[in-house]
Design an enzyme around this catalytic site. Structure first.
Site, PDB file in Angstrom:
ATOM      1  CG  HIS A  12      20.820  30.593  -1.941  1.00  0.00           C
ATOM      2  ND1 HIS A  12      20.150  29.866  -2.910  1.00  0.00           N
ATOM      3  CD2 HIS A  12      19.845  31.257  -1.268  1.00  0.00           C
ATOM      4  CE1 HIS A  12      18.853  30.097  -2.805  1.00  0.00           C
ATOM      5  NE2 HIS A  12      18.641  30.937  -1.822  1.00  0.00           N
ATOM      6  CG  HIS A  59      16.445  33.788  -5.899  1.00  0.00           C
ATOM      7  ND1 HIS A  59      17.718  33.275  -6.051  1.00  0.00           N
ATOM      8  CD2 HIS A  59      15.984  33.259  -4.736  1.00  0.00           C
ATOM      9  CE1 HIS A  59      18.013  32.493  -5.024  1.00  0.00           C
ATOM     10  NE2 HIS A  59      16.977  32.461  -4.213  1.00  0.00           N
ATOM     11  CG  HIS A 193      14.862  30.508   4.108  1.00  0.00           C
ATOM     12  ND1 HIS A 193      15.217  29.303   3.543  1.00  0.00           N
ATOM     13  CD2 HIS A 193      14.967  31.424   3.100  1.00  0.00           C
ATOM     14  CE1 HIS A 193      15.534  29.481   2.269  1.00  0.00           C
ATOM     15  NE2 HIS A 193      15.380  30.763   1.963  1.00  0.00           N
TER      16      HIS A 193
HETATM   17  C1  DHB Z   1      16.985  35.530   2.053  1.00  0.00           C
HETATM   18  C2  DHB Z   1      17.263  34.189   1.911  1.00  0.00           C
HETATM   19  C3  DHB Z   1      17.230  33.587   0.663  1.00  0.00           C
HETATM   20  O1  DHB Z   1      17.466  32.266   0.469  1.00  0.00           O
HETATM   21  C4  DHB Z   1      16.945  34.341  -0.455  1.00  0.00           C
HETATM   22  O2  DHB Z   1      16.986  33.753  -1.659  1.00  0.00           O
HETATM   23  C5  DHB Z   1      16.650  35.696  -0.327  1.00  0.00           C
HETATM   24  C6  DHB Z   1      16.657  36.292   0.929  1.00  0.00           C
HETATM   25  C7  DHB Z   1      17.038  36.193   3.385  1.00  0.00           C
HETATM   26  O3  DHB Z   1      17.351  35.527   4.385  1.00  0.00           O
HETATM   27  O4  DHB Z   1      16.800  37.371   3.478  1.00  0.00           O
HETATM   28 FE    FE Z   2      16.741  31.694  -1.860  1.00  0.00          FE
END
Ligand code: DHB
Ligand code: FE
Length: 280
Positions: A12, A59, A193
């Site tokens: 996402h 978020h 990530h």
């Molecule tokens: C990023 C990725 C995410 O899943 C998110 O919620 C906010 C930022 C990013 O890659 O910057």
């Molecule tokens: Fe996220």
């Protein structure tokens, strides 16, 4: 009767939504990622679902960190794109399916999943980016959406095993809904990530590919991954992948992998997409 026929997992990444909103998808950085989304959009157009259950996370936009529902289902008529600090994305309003949503909530609560119900809930990039990934930029989203938000941002998050069991319960609820509806479920977020701390920028391709493989090959292994393992192997935000396990739980034991796309990097993450269809 309603029929749940397939699942789609997708990241996402907010920058993916921004690239679409600002006409940058054909730039060299983004083109390989967006080219890989095209077959998934084609598949979804063909399937043409009536309703999509979107398992996603907020978020701290719809809910402040003072309010942390573990699992919450939206049963409103409409959900507005949330203002995440730079104005709401200019994407279509999300239309709900209150009757099916309430049916699912009733079924879940009576079967020991104590869901929270939302009658007013804005939806942030966690929901709108997966819709953009899957549908492109239509005037209106081509199906009704039941948003199911999961707490993945604040300890204690639910375990992947519990998420999978929730998926199974959702499947039973959908299967017992009288109207003939074609239903698809999205599991969103991830893949590996980390957006903070010393390991910021961590991406683990091996972990991600094994996760995609085992959605069909060895779901039991995925159900054993605990929070520390997600944190260690897929970064502090990799735990978003538990939402894919709700999607997987709602499908048959045996599924066919129809399509996958995996691309690094997309902003700070590894972006993944998978389509799984029930065999039946
Ligand atoms: C990023 C990725 C995410 O899943 C998110 O919620 C906010 C930022 C990013 O890659 O910057
Ligand atoms: Fe996220």
């Amino acid at each position: 009767m309603a029929k749940l026929i397939a699942g789609l997992g997708t990241s996402h990444v907010p920058a993916v939504g921004a690239a679409m909103d600002n006409g940058k998808t054909q730039e060299p950085y983004w083109k390989p990622l967006f080219d890989g989304y095209e077959p998934a959009r084609e598949w979804l157009r063909k399937v043409d679902p009536d309703v999509v259950i979107v398992v996603y996370n907020d978020h701290a936009n719809a809910f402040s960190i003072e309010l942390t529902p573990t699992f919450i289902i939206g049963a409103a008529d409409q959900f507005q794109p949330a203002d995440e600090g730079y104005g709401p994305r200019r994407v279509p309003v999300v239309h709900g399916h209150p009757d099916l949503a309430n049916h699912i909530i009733e079924h879940l609560v009576l079967n020991e999943f104590d869901m929270t119900t939302a009658l007013n809930m804005d939806v942030d990039h966690g929901l709108t980016v997966p819709l953009s990934v899957a549908c492109g930029q239509p005037e209106a989203w081509p199906f009704k959406v039941i948003p199911l938000a999961v707490n993945v941002i604040k300890y204690p998050q639910p375990h992947g095993r519990r998420c999978y069991a929730l998926g199974k319960a959702i499947r039973k609820a959908v299967d017992s809904y009288e109207e003939d509806l074609k239903v698809v479920i999205f599991g969103t977020g991830g893949m590996s990530h980390q957006l903070q701390g010393e390991r910021v920028g961590l991406i683990n391709k091996e972990f991600d590919i094994a996760f995609l493989d085992d959605l069909t090959a060895d779901v039991d292994r995925l159900l054993k991954i605990d929070h520390l393992e997600y944190m260690r192997d897929s970064g502090s935000e990799g735990i978003e992948l538990i939402m894919w396990l709700i999607m997987r739980g709602a499908l048959d034991e045996n599924v066919n992998e129809i399509y996958r796309h995996y691309h690094v990097p997309a902003s700070n993450t590894a972006a993944g997409l998978i389509i799984l269809e029930n065999e039946s």
